[in-house]
Design a protein around this motif. Structure first.
Motif, mmCIF file in Angstrom:
data_model
loop_
_atom_site.group_PDB
_atom_site.id
_atom_site.type_symbol
_atom_site.label_atom_id
_atom_site.label_comp_id
_atom_site.label_asym_id
_atom_site.label_seq_id
_atom_site.Cartn_x
_atom_site.Cartn_y
_atom_site.Cartn_z
ATOM 1 N N PRO A 177 -13.920 22.162 45.267
ATOM 2 C CA PRO A 177 -13.825 21.528 46.279
ATOM 3 C C PRO A 177 -14.288 20.502 46.999
ATOM 4 O O PRO A 177 -14.363 19.653 47.500
ATOM 5 C CB PRO A 177 -13.736 23.085 47.360
ATOM 6 C CG PRO A 177 -13.698 23.765 46.572
ATOM 7 C CD PRO A 177 -13.551 23.692 44.961
ATOM 8 N N LEU A 215 -10.580 17.656 41.231
ATOM 9 C CA LEU A 215 -9.877 18.439 41.129
ATOM 10 C C LEU A 215 -9.989 20.293 40.765
ATOM 11 O O LEU A 215 -10.248 21.498 40.858
ATOM 12 C CB LEU A 215 -8.084 19.180 40.775
ATOM 13 C CG LEU A 215 -7.463 17.536 41.158
ATOM 14 C CD1 LEU A 215 -5.948 17.617 40.761
ATOM 15 C CD2 LEU A 215 -6.954 18.132 42.834
ATOM 16 N N SER A 216 -11.544 19.953 39.963
ATOM 17 C CA SER A 216 -12.079 20.987 39.845
ATOM 18 C C SER A 216 -12.922 21.680 40.527
ATOM 19 O O SER A 216 -13.052 22.950 40.711
ATOM 20 C CB SER A 216 -13.109 20.459 38.457
ATOM 21 O OG SER A 216 -14.010 19.495 38.829
ATOM 22 N N ALA A 258 -9.379 12.053 38.237
ATOM 23 C CA ALA A 258 -8.495 12.983 38.930
ATOM 24 C C ALA A 258 -9.098 14.875 38.258
ATOM 25 O O ALA A 258 -8.920 15.493 39.156
ATOM 26 C CB ALA A 258 -6.961 12.824 39.183
ATOM 27 N N PHE A 301 -13.622 17.015 45.566
ATOM 28 C CA PHE A 301 -12.481 16.478 46.142
ATOM 29 C C PHE A 301 -12.429 16.077 48.196
ATOM 30 O O PHE A 301 -12.111 15.309 48.115
ATOM 31 C CB PHE A 301 -11.207 17.723 46.529
ATOM 32 C CG PHE A 301 -9.784 18.020 47.203
ATOM 33 C CD1 PHE A 301 -9.192 16.848 46.444
ATOM 34 C CD2 PHE A 301 -9.654 18.202 48.398
ATOM 35 C CE1 PHE A 301 -8.258 16.965 47.092
ATOM 36 C CE2 PHE A 301 -8.433 17.742 48.962
ATOM 37 C CZ PHE A 301 -7.349 17.137 47.839
ATOM 38 N N PHE A 338 -10.777 12.843 49.390
ATOM 39 C CA PHE A 338 -9.236 13.587 48.944
ATOM 40 C C PHE A 338 -8.498 12.687 48.050
ATOM 41 O O PHE A 338 -7.502 12.284 47.617
ATOM 42 C CB PHE A 338 -8.517 13.587 50.159
ATOM 43 C CG PHE A 338 -9.135 14.456 50.994
ATOM 44 C CD1 PHE A 338 -9.738 15.783 51.087
ATOM 45 C CD2 PHE A 338 -9.640 13.278 52.620
ATOM 46 C CE1 PHE A 338 -10.140 16.620 52.297
ATOM 47 C CE2 PHE A 338 -10.397 14.180 53.277
ATOM 48 C CZ PHE A 338 -10.775 15.672 53.047
ATOM 49 N N GLY A 339 -9.150 11.305 46.546
ATOM 50 C CA GLY A 339 -8.382 11.034 45.593
ATOM 51 C C GLY A 339 -8.669 9.399 46.405
ATOM 52 O O GLY A 339 -8.708 8.437 45.381
#
Length: 216
Positions: A66, A63-64, A59, A69, A74-75
């Motif tokens: 864009p 998040l480091s 994670a 991500f 989006f995960g």
């Protein structure tokens, strides 16, 4: 004063071997010196390792940046098991929710624009994320599955739940099995474009199956 014919003590003891003995002692005390003397240039510590360093998909990594991500769905791509399936599920649910909640914005035509833009963005995000992870087509990158399944859904909808479900199954089958020419492009097209393109072909196969199904 020594007599002219008196032999020198050094000549009686033979040749001076002290330099050779000192070398052996220094080598025994400092084995690194001997190793560095015989080491090849390739094995030298000074030679840089040009292999990409693999990074764990976490994670924090996602998040480091864009690009991470987006590329990691989006995960959804961080799932420890079958991340591609979870990414496709995310694509399915997001399509249904957005189309149902805001139909005036997420019309079929607008979805096609979003998909085209998402494909172009995906080339950059997957290229950068794969490079940063040290694996060109890392399993956690599922943006390609999301975009490709959006394409499947926008073509077959409106459709009941079970039709969408079977579209999901068929798409996952082609994405995992990679029949020709998907496997060819997967091997020869690298980088962000290669990551995105093979899933578009899986979407095409899925739509072909549904087209034949409706005909027969």
């Amino acid at each position: 004063m020594a007599a002219p014919n008196q032999p020198d003590n050094n000549s009686l003891n033979g040749p001076d071997t002290r330099p050779a003995i000192d070398t052996v002692i220094d080598t025994a005390i400092k084995p690194d010196s001997a190793a560095s003397a015989i080491a090849s240039p390739v094995a030298s510590p000074a030679s840089p390792d040009k292999r990409p360093r693999k990074v764990k998909a976490t994670a924090g990594f996602m998040l480091s940046h864009p690009a991470h991500f987006i590329a990691q769905g989006f995960g959804s791509g961080l799932s420890p098991i079958m991340p591609g399936t979870f990414g496709t599920l995310f694509g399915w649910f997001s399509f249904v929710i957005l189309s149902t909640r805001w139909p005036q914005y997420f019309s079929p035509l607008n979805w096609l624009v979003i998909i085209a833009a998402g494909f172009i963005v995906g080339i950059w995000t997957c290229q950068r994320t794969g490079r940063n992870l040290g694996v060109a087509d890392h399993g956690s990158m599922v943006w390609d599955e999301i975009i490709a399944f959006w394409l499947v859904l926008v073509v077959i909808t409106p459709a009941p739940f079970w039709t969408q479900f079977w579209a999901f199954i068929v798409f996952r089958f082609f994405d995992m099995v990679k029949p020709p020419p998907i496997a060819y492009f997967d091997r020869h097209f690298k980088g962000g474009f290669g990551v995105m393109w093979d899933d578009i072909l899986a979407a095409f196969y899925t739509l072909l199956v549904f087209a034949l199904w409706r005909v027969y």
